[in-house]
Design a protein around this motif. Structure first.
Motif, PDB file in Angstrom:
ATOM      1  N   LEU A  90       0.815  -1.215   0.000  1.00  0.00           N
ATOM      2  CA  LEU A  90       0.000   0.000   0.000  1.00  0.00           C
ATOM      3  C   LEU A  90       0.848   1.264   0.000  1.00  0.00           C
ATOM      4  O   LEU A  90       0.487   2.261  -0.642  1.00  0.00           O
ATOM      5  CB  LEU A  90      -0.954  -0.011   1.200  1.00  0.00           C
ATOM      6  CG  LEU A  90      -2.064  -1.057   1.133  1.00  0.00           C
ATOM      7  CD1 LEU A  90      -2.744  -1.198   2.482  1.00  0.00           C
ATOM      8  CD2 LEU A  90      -3.074  -0.699   0.053  1.00  0.00           C
ATOM      9  N   GLU A  91       1.975   1.229   0.688  1.00  0.00           N
ATOM     10  CA  GLU A  91       2.862   2.388   0.720  1.00  0.00           C
ATOM     11  C   GLU A  91       3.494   2.621  -0.657  1.00  0.00           C
ATOM     12  O   GLU A  91       3.562   3.756  -1.133  1.00  0.00           O
ATOM     13  CB  GLU A  91       3.940   2.200   1.783  1.00  0.00           C
ATOM     14  CG  GLU A  91       4.746   3.457   2.056  1.00  0.00           C
ATOM     15  CD  GLU A  91       5.644   3.311   3.272  1.00  0.00           C
ATOM     16  OE1 GLU A  91       5.785   4.312   4.002  1.00  0.00           O
ATOM     17  OE2 GLU A  91       6.197   2.204   3.498  1.00  0.00           O
ATOM     18  N   GLN A  92       3.910   1.544  -1.311  1.00  0.00           N
ATOM     19  CA  GLN A  92       4.493   1.666  -2.654  1.00  0.00           C
ATOM     20  C   GLN A  92       3.486   2.229  -3.647  1.00  0.00           C
ATOM     21  O   GLN A  92       3.853   2.944  -4.578  1.00  0.00           O
ATOM     22  CB  GLN A  92       5.019   0.311  -3.130  1.00  0.00           C
ATOM     23  CG  GLN A  92       6.265  -0.134  -2.404  1.00  0.00           C
ATOM     24  CD  GLN A  92       6.632  -1.583  -2.690  1.00  0.00           C
ATOM     25  OE1 GLN A  92       5.989  -2.268  -3.467  1.00  0.00           O
ATOM     26  NE2 GLN A  92       7.692  -2.047  -2.042  1.00  0.00           N
ATOM     27  N   ALA A  93       2.208   1.929  -3.427  1.00  0.00           N
ATOM     28  CA  ALA A  93       1.152   2.434  -4.308  1.00  0.00           C
ATOM     29  C   ALA A  93       0.734   3.863  -3.945  1.00  0.00           C
ATOM     30  O   ALA A  93      -0.097   4.454  -4.639  1.00  0.00           O
ATOM     31  CB  ALA A  93      -0.066   1.508  -4.242  1.00  0.00           C
ATOM     32  N   LEU A  95      -0.900   4.775  -1.230  1.00  0.00           N
ATOM     33  CA  LEU A  95      -2.213   4.788  -0.584  1.00  0.00           C
ATOM     34  C   LEU A  95      -2.129   4.997   0.920  1.00  0.00           C
ATOM     35  O   LEU A  95      -3.110   5.392   1.552  1.00  0.00           O
ATOM     36  CB  LEU A  95      -2.970   3.498  -0.908  1.00  0.00           C
ATOM     37  CG  LEU A  95      -3.146   3.226  -2.412  1.00  0.00           C
ATOM     38  CD1 LEU A  95      -3.843   1.891  -2.634  1.00  0.00           C
ATOM     39  CD2 LEU A  95      -3.887   4.351  -3.095  1.00  0.00           C
ATOM     40  N   ILE A  96      -0.971   4.711   1.489  1.00  0.00           N
ATOM     41  CA  ILE A  96      -0.720   4.958   2.920  1.00  0.00           C
ATOM     42  C   ILE A  96       0.690   5.499   3.060  1.00  0.00           C
ATOM     43  O   ILE A  96       1.494   5.418   2.137  1.00  0.00           O
ATOM     44  CB  ILE A  96      -0.858   3.677   3.789  1.00  0.00           C
ATOM     45  CG1 ILE A  96       0.158   2.613   3.354  1.00  0.00           C
ATOM     46  CG2 ILE A  96      -2.267   3.122   3.751  1.00  0.00           C
ATOM     47  CD1 ILE A  96       0.926   2.014   4.479  1.00  0.00           C
ATOM     48  N   GLU A 109       3.087   5.145  13.042  1.00  0.00           N
ATOM     49  CA  GLU A 109       1.674   5.314  12.709  1.00  0.00           C
ATOM     50  C   GLU A 109       1.504   5.060  11.220  1.00  0.00           C
ATOM     51  O   GLU A 109       2.331   5.498  10.414  1.00  0.00           O
ATOM     52  CB  GLU A 109       1.192   6.736  13.032  1.00  0.00           C
ATOM     53  CG  GLU A 109       0.991   7.015  14.496  1.00  0.00           C
ATOM     54  CD  GLU A 109      -0.262   6.355  15.083  1.00  0.00           C
ATOM     55  OE1 GLU A 109      -1.284   6.223  14.378  1.00  0.00           O
ATOM     56  OE2 GLU A 109      -0.201   5.966  16.270  1.00  0.00           O
ATOM     57  N   VAL A 110       0.450   4.368  10.871  1.00  0.00           N
ATOM     58  CA  VAL A 110       0.100   4.162   9.471  1.00  0.00           C
ATOM     59  C   VAL A 110      -1.008   5.152   9.175  1.00  0.00           C
ATOM     60  O   VAL A 110      -2.036   5.181   9.861  1.00  0.00           O
ATOM     61  CB  VAL A 110      -0.390   2.719   9.216  1.00  0.00           C
ATOM     62  CG1 VAL A 110      -0.809   2.551   7.759  1.00  0.00           C
ATOM     63  CG2 VAL A 110       0.686   1.724   9.600  1.00  0.00           C
ATOM     64  N   HIS A 117      -7.557   7.414   0.417  1.00  0.00           N
ATOM     65  CA  HIS A 117      -8.955   7.698   0.765  1.00  0.00           C
ATOM     66  C   HIS A 117      -9.817   7.780  -0.486  1.00  0.00           C
ATOM     67  O   HIS A 117     -10.932   7.254  -0.516  1.00  0.00           O
ATOM     68  CB  HIS A 117      -9.065   8.983   1.585  1.00  0.00           C
ATOM     69  CG  HIS A 117     -10.434   9.185   2.137  1.00  0.00           C
ATOM     70  ND1 HIS A 117     -11.410   9.890   1.453  1.00  0.00           N
ATOM     71  CD2 HIS A 117     -10.996   8.742   3.282  1.00  0.00           C
ATOM     72  CE1 HIS A 117     -12.517   9.883   2.172  1.00  0.00           C
ATOM     73  NE2 HIS A 117     -12.299   9.188   3.281  1.00  0.00           N
ATOM     74  N   ALA A 118      -9.312   8.417  -1.533  1.00  0.00           N
ATOM     75  CA  ALA A 118     -10.069   8.540  -2.780  1.00  0.00           C
ATOM     76  C   ALA A 118     -10.340   7.171  -3.404  1.00  0.00           C
ATOM     77  O   ALA A 118     -11.444   6.892  -3.881  1.00  0.00           O
ATOM     78  CB  ALA A 118      -9.315   9.436  -3.765  1.00  0.00           C
TER      79      ALA A 118
END
Length: 168
Positions: A90-93, A95-96, A109-110, A117-118
């Motif tokens: 998710l981080e690579q994408a 998104l987080i 913290e994530v 969110h979108a």
């Protein structure tokens, strides 16, 4: 009007020991769940998410957009290593993001990004359409009746399960 369960029942009639009404109800519930799952998976694919990614974003949104990795692991019923793998993806994408604590650098913290969110919101909107389309085949009174019947069944099953899982 006939459905696939009518054909299933006819094929098994007289060949297996079961109550036909019970078999019809349970099999229809199973098939409906399968159809909903497939439609929701298609909705996720449309926005470029896999189920595990959506579930992780979903948990973050439900907690105000931020959680620790251990809180996520507990909610998602994952090992720390499994959670790390999800978060890496998710981080690579984008998104987080992971943020180090200012007071305690060991604390991480994530945090959900705007893009995360979108993407979650787009998936939620498509999944809502899938669910609404399915339920729309029933008029509002029938929807309410079905909801109450399912609630009654689920409450009874959950109460019985609690009897067996409660420590004595």
């Amino acid at each position: 009007m006939q459905d696939s369960v009518d054909h299933h029942l006819a094929r098994w009639r007289g060949k297996a020991p079961y109550d036909e009404r019970t078999e019809a109800i349970v099999t229809r519930m199973q098939f409906l769940v399968k159809h909903v799952r497939q439609a929701k998976d298609r909705a996720l694919a449309h926005v470029g998410l896999q189920e595990f990614e959506f579930e992780t974003l979903h948990r973050l949104v439900s907690h105000g957009g931020s959680m620790t990795p251990s809180e996520l692991a507990k909610e998602l019923l994952l090992s720390p290593a499994g959670t790390t793998g999800r978060l890496d993806t998710l981080e690579q994408a984008g998104l987080i993001r992971r943020l180090r604590g200012t007071g305690d650098r060991r604390r991480v913290e994530v945090e959900l990004t705007e893009a995360g969110h979108a993407k979650w919101l787009a998936a939620m909107e498509l999944r809502a359409v899938v669910e609404s389309d399915m339920i729309a085949t029933l008029d509002p009174a029938s929807q309410e009746t079905l909801n109450e019947l399912l609630k009654h069944m689920l409450a009874k099953i959950e109460a019985a399960r609690d009897v067996f899982t409660s420590p004595h």
